[in-house]
Motif scaffolding. Structure first.
Motif, PDB file in Angstrom:
ATOM      1  N   CYS A   1     -38.552  30.620  38.717  1.00  0.00           N
ATOM      2  CA  CYS A   1     -39.605  29.980  39.507  1.00  0.00           C
ATOM      3  C   CYS A   1     -40.520  29.210  38.553  1.00  0.00           C
ATOM      4  O   CYS A   1     -41.234  29.809  37.749  1.00  0.00           O
TER       5      CYS A   1
ATOM      6  N   ALA B   1     -43.857  28.134  41.024  1.00  0.00           N
ATOM      7  CA  ALA B   1     -43.389  28.028  42.404  1.00  0.00           C
ATOM      8  C   ALA B   1     -44.497  28.180  43.436  1.00  0.00           C
ATOM      9  O   ALA B   1     -44.334  27.781  44.585  1.00  0.00           O
TER      10      ALA B   1
ATOM     11  N   GLN C   1     -41.696  25.595  50.778  1.00  0.00           N
ATOM     12  CA  GLN C   1     -41.319  26.447  49.658  1.00  0.00           C
ATOM     13  C   GLN C   1     -40.393  27.551  50.145  1.00  0.00           C
ATOM     14  O   GLN C   1     -39.490  27.961  49.427  1.00  0.00           O
TER      15      GLN C   1
ATOM     16  N   ILE D   1     -36.675  28.484  48.799  1.00  0.00           N
ATOM     17  CA  ILE D   1     -36.253  29.841  48.442  1.00  0.00           C
ATOM     18  C   ILE D   1     -34.976  30.209  49.195  1.00  0.00           C
ATOM     19  O   ILE D   1     -34.044  30.779  48.628  1.00  0.00           O
TER      20      ILE D   1
ATOM     21  N   VAL E   1     -36.460  27.666  41.700  1.00  0.00           N
ATOM     22  CA  VAL E   1     -37.395  27.200  42.721  1.00  0.00           C
ATOM     23  C   VAL E   1     -38.451  26.384  41.992  1.00  0.00           C
ATOM     24  O   VAL E   1     -39.068  26.866  41.041  1.00  0.00           O
TER      25      VAL E   1
END
Lengths: 307, 537
Positions: free
Chosen positions: B439, B442, B422, B426, B357
């Protein structure tokens, strides 16, 4: 002022956009352009079949007949040319070769240029260098000179003209594509695709090409008019389209000596070139908006005027 | 309190966009006195910058329209003075510094020239400007002012550029300095230095400081009074202490509760099987060493945080493990198989198991693909879920799992807010049922309240699905809430590692200690105590 962009309502009402046709209707200029282009394509397809004979029938008494009179029949409404052939019929018939050459040239140059550009931008340094230096070679020759030499050797014909003109136009697409690809491939969503395991083909076709395409389409439409004129200068030199075949470019060239006495000989084909080029530009402008999800709302909302 | 220097009264600004009118700010009033620091606190989209931009006459009209209100400075309404008069005030009496100093310095002129221009543009002789510029460059703490004058913006680091911007703003000894997110782009240790500098300069010159920020820590560190904004309205005003300890408005309470780094620190529970082990990873770019002998281990179901400032090599670490960069030497063992030396076909299999991510969801989601296409792409790549009819159901299920609703599936990324985007990223990672999610910063691009939600989401996924996380961050508060173990990196090397509790409560390495000390606590009292300890200790 990052705040402001986010201050907009986050969720516009409709999740799915309306159909392409209704988006086209929304932009009136693009709609008219589309109609005009369809008309021109119909001319190109059926013109020679319907008016082919009329366009080559000479009538010396109707030489340089002025336009806007119906005395000699509807076909002379736009006047007659230097051999007394009806301008109207000739314009319609000329659409065939003109569109064939221009579309053929632009399309093949776009295909080859974009393809090589994608490879040059995406692959390693060596491949890129080879391709780019080839483009430099093409660009460093005066394009008319290559055309003259090649057409002299191969003989003037429509496929040869497409070949020659396409070669001279390739570097433009190639360089633009490469430059854009170099930038796009560094974007985060391309990296995300790599992390997901996407192979090269998928990354190029699904992630890079859609971002580069609008620029290419815009250049292609601009190029369309350029190619029509380039073709006319070749025809003017006698190595392009050979009479009795006609194109708008050739008609402009042939009308040039009569500009003082019979302006309509060069004016009407010139106007056709302008109309075609303009329609293509307007339509491509619409297409750029319609194909971009982030811009599409401009064609969706009810009240807004043309943007 | 003395007479206010600058007063904004009942200011309302509308923005006329193609999609209709947006009320950017409504009936906003605030004032600031000489020697005082006022913080305007709000999340993105709250309109916190708008009133300051109105003071500086930086709003473009149209699309902006000032509907009502007045801005009083020395008895004059700045909204009604002539353009010329306003220009004379800007920079001279009221100066402004911005978040991104690189964007505001012209790359083709030397910084000395640009700083002097501040004075020459207002009709002062250039030799005077030169002396003042040298004096100020020295004052903001840059070494060798003479040499600095002759350098170009790219030759300075981010923190130094912000110092230069401050020097530039102070050239004409302004009464008021407006700082719009001045430290947001900087590392924590640099942030602390810049804030301290602003404070010192304020004490010396007695200017008023208006600080626009989203960071409670910055408010706690520097502000006397705070104005909290939400959706274009002021929801609360008061001294920084009062607002933090006794927030009246529900929004302020939510904002303060969302500040990271206050929860229980997690304890490592038992031994889990080893999932990822990196051994002596090295990577250098030319002479610059990005990674030097970095080793780490990560067990199934655990979360490992990598912290460090920019340039510490923490992102490079993630990129080498993912084979986005080729490591110079070393191994990254994924379930015992080396990712670095793996051939393409085996790597594809591992790519399904390790997802990433990215920091900025605006850039990591292809803008031309719908949410459904984005989430389903992984199945195409890995030839999973051949039954297309089931895909849709699974996408909707994933959307629900990350807290979005089913009708979002056919929309495009630009139609969502940052936090929602976001979540889409995910969901995309989860679609392939990974065992490890990396991440990379992230949550650092998200607002505090959304940050807290995303962290809670990730934590839930870890507990329910047993996914491991490699969590790269510079925000220590977030790390404290989320990680089991922490690695601290500096200049490509690991300087300290250990369970989260140990790192936060008993840091051994002196860099870790500095990093923790520079991390701003949202509580003004804690910050005051720290400052006192610093000056006396």
């Amino acid at each position: 002022m990052a705040d402001l962009s986010l201050a907009k309502p986050a969720n516009p009402s409709e999740p799915r956009g309306p159909s392409l046709l209704s988006m086209l209707w929304r932009d009136k200029l693009a709609f008219i352009s589309a109609v005009v282009l369809i008309l021109i394509v119909l001319f190109a397809l059926f013109g020679p079949w319907l008016l082919g004979d009329m366009a080559i029938k000479q009538n010396l008494r109707g030489r340089n007949l002025p336009p806007f009179s119906l005395d000699r029949g509807w076909q002379f409404f736009l006047g007659g040319d230097s051999l007394g052939r009806p301008m109207l019929a000739r314009l319609v018939v000329a659409a065939h070769s003109t569109i064939l050459i221009a579309a053929g040239t632009v399309f093949s140059a776009l295909l080859v240029g974009a393809g090589l550009g994608l490879v040059a931008g995406y692959m390693g340094k060596t491949t890129s260098q080879v391709i780019m230096r080839l483009a430099d070679v093409i660009m460093s020759f005066p394009s008319l000179l290559i055309a003259v030499v090649v057409l002299y050797v191969l003989g003037p014909s429509i496929p040869n003209m497409i070949l020659v003109l396409a070669i001279t136009r390739i570097p433009i697409y190639l360089r633009t594509t490469r430059a854009e690809v170099l930038e796009v491939r560094e974007r985060m969503f391309v990296q995300a695709a790599i992390v997901m395991g996407a192979n090269h083909g998928r990354i190029i076709v699904r992630h890079i090409l859609p971002v580069v395409a609008p620029t290419l389409v815009t250049i292609a439409t601009l190029d369309f008019a350029f190619v029509m004129l380039a073709e006319s200068s070749l025809s003017f030199l006698g190595i392009g389209v050979q009479p009795p075949e006609i194109t708008w470019g050739l008609m402009v060239a042939q009308g040039r000596p009569y500009l003082n006495t019979a302006w309509w000989l060069a004016f009407w084909p010139g106007l056709m070139i302008v109309i075609t080029a303009l329609s293509l530009n307007l339509l491509s402008n619409w297409m750029r908006v319609a194909l971009d999800p982030a811009q599409r709302w401009r064609l969706e909302s009810r009240k807004t005027k043309n943007v | 309190m003395s007479e206010p220097l600058l007063t904004v009264k009942n200011l309302s600004v509308d923005f006329h966009t193609a999609r209709g009118t947006v009320h950017a700010v409504r009936n906003v009033s605030w004032s600031v006195s000489r020697g005082e620091t006022l913080a305007i606190l709000g999340e993105s989209g709250s309109g916190k910058s708008v009133s300051a931009n109105a003071v500086m006459n930086l709003l473009d009209t149209p699309p902006a329209e000032i509907v009502s209100g007045e801005i009083l400075y020395e008895g004059e309404d700045l909204l009604r003075v002539s353009y010329e008069k306003h220009r004379a005030l800007n920079g001279k009496k009221i100066a402004m510094i911005f978040q991104d100093p690189l964007g505001h310095l012209n790359p083709v002129y030397t910084v000395g020239w640009q700083i002097m221009e501040m004075m020459t543009a207002h009709g002062r002789p250039s030799d005077l400007a030169r002396t003042r510029a040298l004096e100020l460059i020295a004052r903001v703490g840059l070494p060798d002012p003479e040499a600095a004058m002759r350098k170009y913006p790219h030759q300075f680091s981010g923190g130094q550029r912000q110092r230069l911007m401050i020097a530039m703003a102070l050239m004409l000894k302004p009464d008021i300095l407006i700082a719009d997110e001045p430290t947001t782009a900087l590392d924590v240790t640099i942030q602390a230095e810049v804030l301290a500098l602003l404070k010192e300069l304020q004490a010396e010159t007695g200017m008023a400081l208006v600080l626009i920020t989203h960071d409670l820590g910055v408010v706690a560190e520097i502000a006397d009074r705070v104005v909290v904004m939400n959706k274009g309205e002021i929801v609360e005003t008061g001294t920084a202490r009062d607002v933090y300890h006794a927030p009246q408005h529900a929004y302020t309470q939510k904002l303060i509760a969302a500040a990271p780094g206050k929860g229980e620190i997690r304890q490592l529970d038992g031994a889990a099987p080893l999932l990822l082990e990196a051994k002596n990873l090295c990577k250098s770019y030319g002479k610059f060493t990005a990674l030097r002998d970095v080793s780490l281990t990560l067990a199934r179901g655990q979360s490992l945080a990598v912290v460090g400032e920019s340039g510490s090599g923490k992102s490079t670490l993630a990129r080498t493990i993912l084979r986005l960069e080729q490591a110079d030497s070393g191994q990254a063992l994924w379930k015992g198989r080396d990712l670095i030396a793996m051939n393409a076909r085996d790597l594809l299999e591992c790519r399904r198991e390790i997802q990433m991510v990215f920091q900025d969801p605006t850039q990591s989601l292809n803008p031309r693909m719908s949410v459904y296409q984005l989430i389903a792409e992984g199945w195409d790549i890995h030839k999973l879920m051949p039954d297309k009819s089931k895909r849709r159901a699974r996408v909707l299920e994933l959307l629900e799992q990350v807290g979005l609703s089913p009708e979002h599936a056919d929309r495009y990324p630009h139609q969502f807010s940052g936090g929602q985007r976001q979540r889409i990223a995910i969901a995309r990672a989860l679609a392939l049922e990974p065992e490890l999610i990396i991440c990379d910063e992230a949550v650092s691009a998200l607002d505090v309240s959304i940050q807290a939600q995303v962290i809670a989401l990730l934590d839930g996924l870890r507990q329910r699905l047993g996914i491991s996380f490699l969590f790269i961050a510079h925000d220590l508060g977030v790390v404290r809430d989320f990680a089991d173990t922490v690695i601290v990196m500096k200049a490509g090397e690991i300087v300290e590692r250990g369970p989260t509790a140990e790192i936060f409560e008993a840091p051994q390495h002196d860099y870790t200690q500095r990093l923790l000390a520079a991390n701003l606590d949202p509580d003004p009292d804690v910050q005051a105590a720290r400052r006192a300890a610093l000056t006396h200790g």
